[in-house]
Design an enzyme around this catalytic site. Structure first.
Site, PDB file in Angstrom:
ATOM      1  N   GLY A  63      40.678  36.547  34.501  1.00 45.20           N
ATOM      2  CA  GLY A  63      41.648  37.101  33.437  1.00 45.20           C
ATOM      3  C   GLY A  63      41.824  36.993  31.902  1.00 45.20           C
ATOM      4  O   GLY A  63      42.491  37.415  31.428  1.00 45.20           O
ATOM      5  N   THR A  64      41.277  36.727  31.166  1.00 45.01           N
ATOM      6  CA  THR A  64      40.987  36.605  29.901  1.00 45.01           C
ATOM      7  C   THR A  64      40.865  37.913  29.167  1.00 45.01           C
ATOM      8  O   THR A  64      40.357  38.789  30.312  1.00 45.01           O
ATOM      9  CB  THR A  64      39.363  36.212  29.519  1.00 45.01           C
ATOM     10  OG1 THR A  64      39.432  34.192  29.636  1.00 45.01           O
ATOM     11  CG2 THR A  64      39.067  36.240  27.737  1.00 45.01           C
ATOM     12  N   ALA A  87      40.663  41.054  36.020  1.00 44.05           N
ATOM     13  CA  ALA A  87      41.849  41.167  36.126  1.00 44.05           C
ATOM     14  C   ALA A  87      42.681  41.531  34.530  1.00 44.05           C
ATOM     15  O   ALA A  87      42.520  40.310  33.965  1.00 44.05           O
ATOM     16  CB  ALA A  87      42.772  41.735  37.060  1.00 44.05           C
ATOM     17  N   HIS A 120      55.099  42.665  23.611  1.00 44.83           N
ATOM     18  CA  HIS A 120      54.428  40.447  24.030  1.00 44.83           C
ATOM     19  C   HIS A 120      55.646  39.951  23.086  1.00 44.83           C
ATOM     20  O   HIS A 120      55.602  40.656  21.996  1.00 44.83           O
ATOM     21  CB  HIS A 120      52.633  40.346  24.323  1.00 44.83           C
ATOM     22  CG  HIS A 120      52.594  41.364  25.524  1.00 44.83           C
ATOM     23  ND1 HIS A 120      52.170  43.054  25.666  1.00 44.83           N
ATOM     24  CD2 HIS A 120      51.979  40.124  26.621  1.00 44.83           C
ATOM     25  CE1 HIS A 120      51.191  42.486  26.784  1.00 44.83           C
ATOM     26  NE2 HIS A 120      51.806  41.556  27.343  1.00 44.83           N
ATOM     27  N   LYS A 124      51.116  36.909  21.033  1.00 42.29           N
ATOM     28  CA  LYS A 124      49.992  36.702  21.407  1.00 42.29           C
ATOM     29  C   LYS A 124      49.098  37.725  19.946  1.00 42.29           C
ATOM     30  O   LYS A 124      49.099  38.951  19.305  1.00 42.29           O
ATOM     31  CB  LYS A 124      50.626  38.745  22.182  1.00 42.29           C
ATOM     32  CG  LYS A 124      49.064  38.995  23.326  1.00 42.29           C
ATOM     33  CD  LYS A 124      49.684  40.064  23.906  1.00 42.29           C
ATOM     34  CE  LYS A 124      48.927  40.945  24.686  1.00 42.29           C
ATOM     35  NZ  LYS A 124      47.196  39.613  25.284  1.00 42.29           N
ATOM     36  N   GLY A 130      45.436  43.753  27.405  1.00 50.35           N
ATOM     37  CA  GLY A 130      44.774  43.883  27.822  1.00 50.35           C
ATOM     38  C   GLY A 130      45.710  44.694  29.535  1.00 50.35           C
ATOM     39  O   GLY A 130      44.544  46.139  29.619  1.00 50.35           O
TER      40      GLY A 130
END
Length: 232
Positions: A63-64, A87, A120, A124, A130
């Site tokens: 998930g990185t 993902a 976000h 972040k 992403g």
């Protein structure tokens, strides 16, 4: 019971995944003898984590975000030997949104402009997110084009009129927002807006746990959340 070993267990997502696992009786976080690895760390640790998963013959959920083309090649190589699920966003809702974006883009003509807006929290470090890129790729796939050829990011100054067929991105940062994403299809006189708001990181953690359980017994190959949702 599925045993998960977490890379990045001290981070926000790692802690959220551990909390989800603590509330379930079909999965647990373990240090050794795991069934599957889950990586929510940083891009510079990916190579080591993939090597460890391959060495032990265990599947891995990635998930990185902020990964480059070289990282993707590493993932492709590992997927030849173990099951890898990558993902940009583990939320089941976001991945269903990506599916709807792909379908919508496929059915609308080029005169429908596509814009992706995301917001976000202030901490972040990568932009666009992403997830925004996931949605952009979905729109591009719907139109059967490469996102890199139509992506329009960071407008500033005298940019001129919008180029037909481009997919635009806007990134907002502030406060403690877990993740807001909106895909706008705009034509003369009308708009379609598809969106998702994440109210807590728990939704990503729940999706990651579902992905880990799903992939634990899968053969080598590259997988996505579409596979988990049965959308492929």
């Amino acid at each position: 019971m599925t045993g998960i070993h977490l890379f990045g267990c001290g981070g926000r997502m790692g802690q959220a995944i551990a909390e989800v696992c603590a509330d379930r009786d079909d999965v647990s976080v373990v240090d050794d003898q795991c069934d599957v690895f889950v990586d929510f760390s940083a891009p510079d640790g990916l190579q080591h984590h993939l090597e460890r998963a391959v060495e032990l013959g265990k599947p891995i959920v990635i998930g990185t975000t902020g990964l480059d083309d070289n990282h993707q090649r590493m993932i492709d190589d590992a997927a030849g030997r173990i099951a890898v699920l990558q993902a940009a966003n583990m939320s089941l809702g976001v991945n269903l949104l990506a599916h709807l974006v792909r379908q919508t883009a496929a059915r609308l003509a080029q005169d429908w402009d596509i814009e992706i807006v995301e917001m976000h929290h202030r901490h972040k470090v990568d932009a666009p997110s992403g997830t925004a890129l996931l949605l952009g790729r979905s729109a591009a796939e719907g139109r059967r084009v490469e996102l890199g050829l139509v992506s329009d990011r960071g407008r500033d100054g005298m940019t001129g009129p919008r180029k037909e067929g481009d997919i635009g991105f806007a990134a907002l940062r502030g406060g403690s927002v877990a993740g807001d994403h909106q895909v706008i299809f705009a034509a003369e006189g009308e708009r379609i807006e598809l969106g998702h708001r994440a109210e807590s990181r728990a939704i990503f953690a729940r999706g990651a746990v579902e992905a880990a359980i799903w992939i634990a017994d899968k053969p080598a190959g590259r997988y996505s959340m579409n596979d988990v949702l049965g959308l492929t």
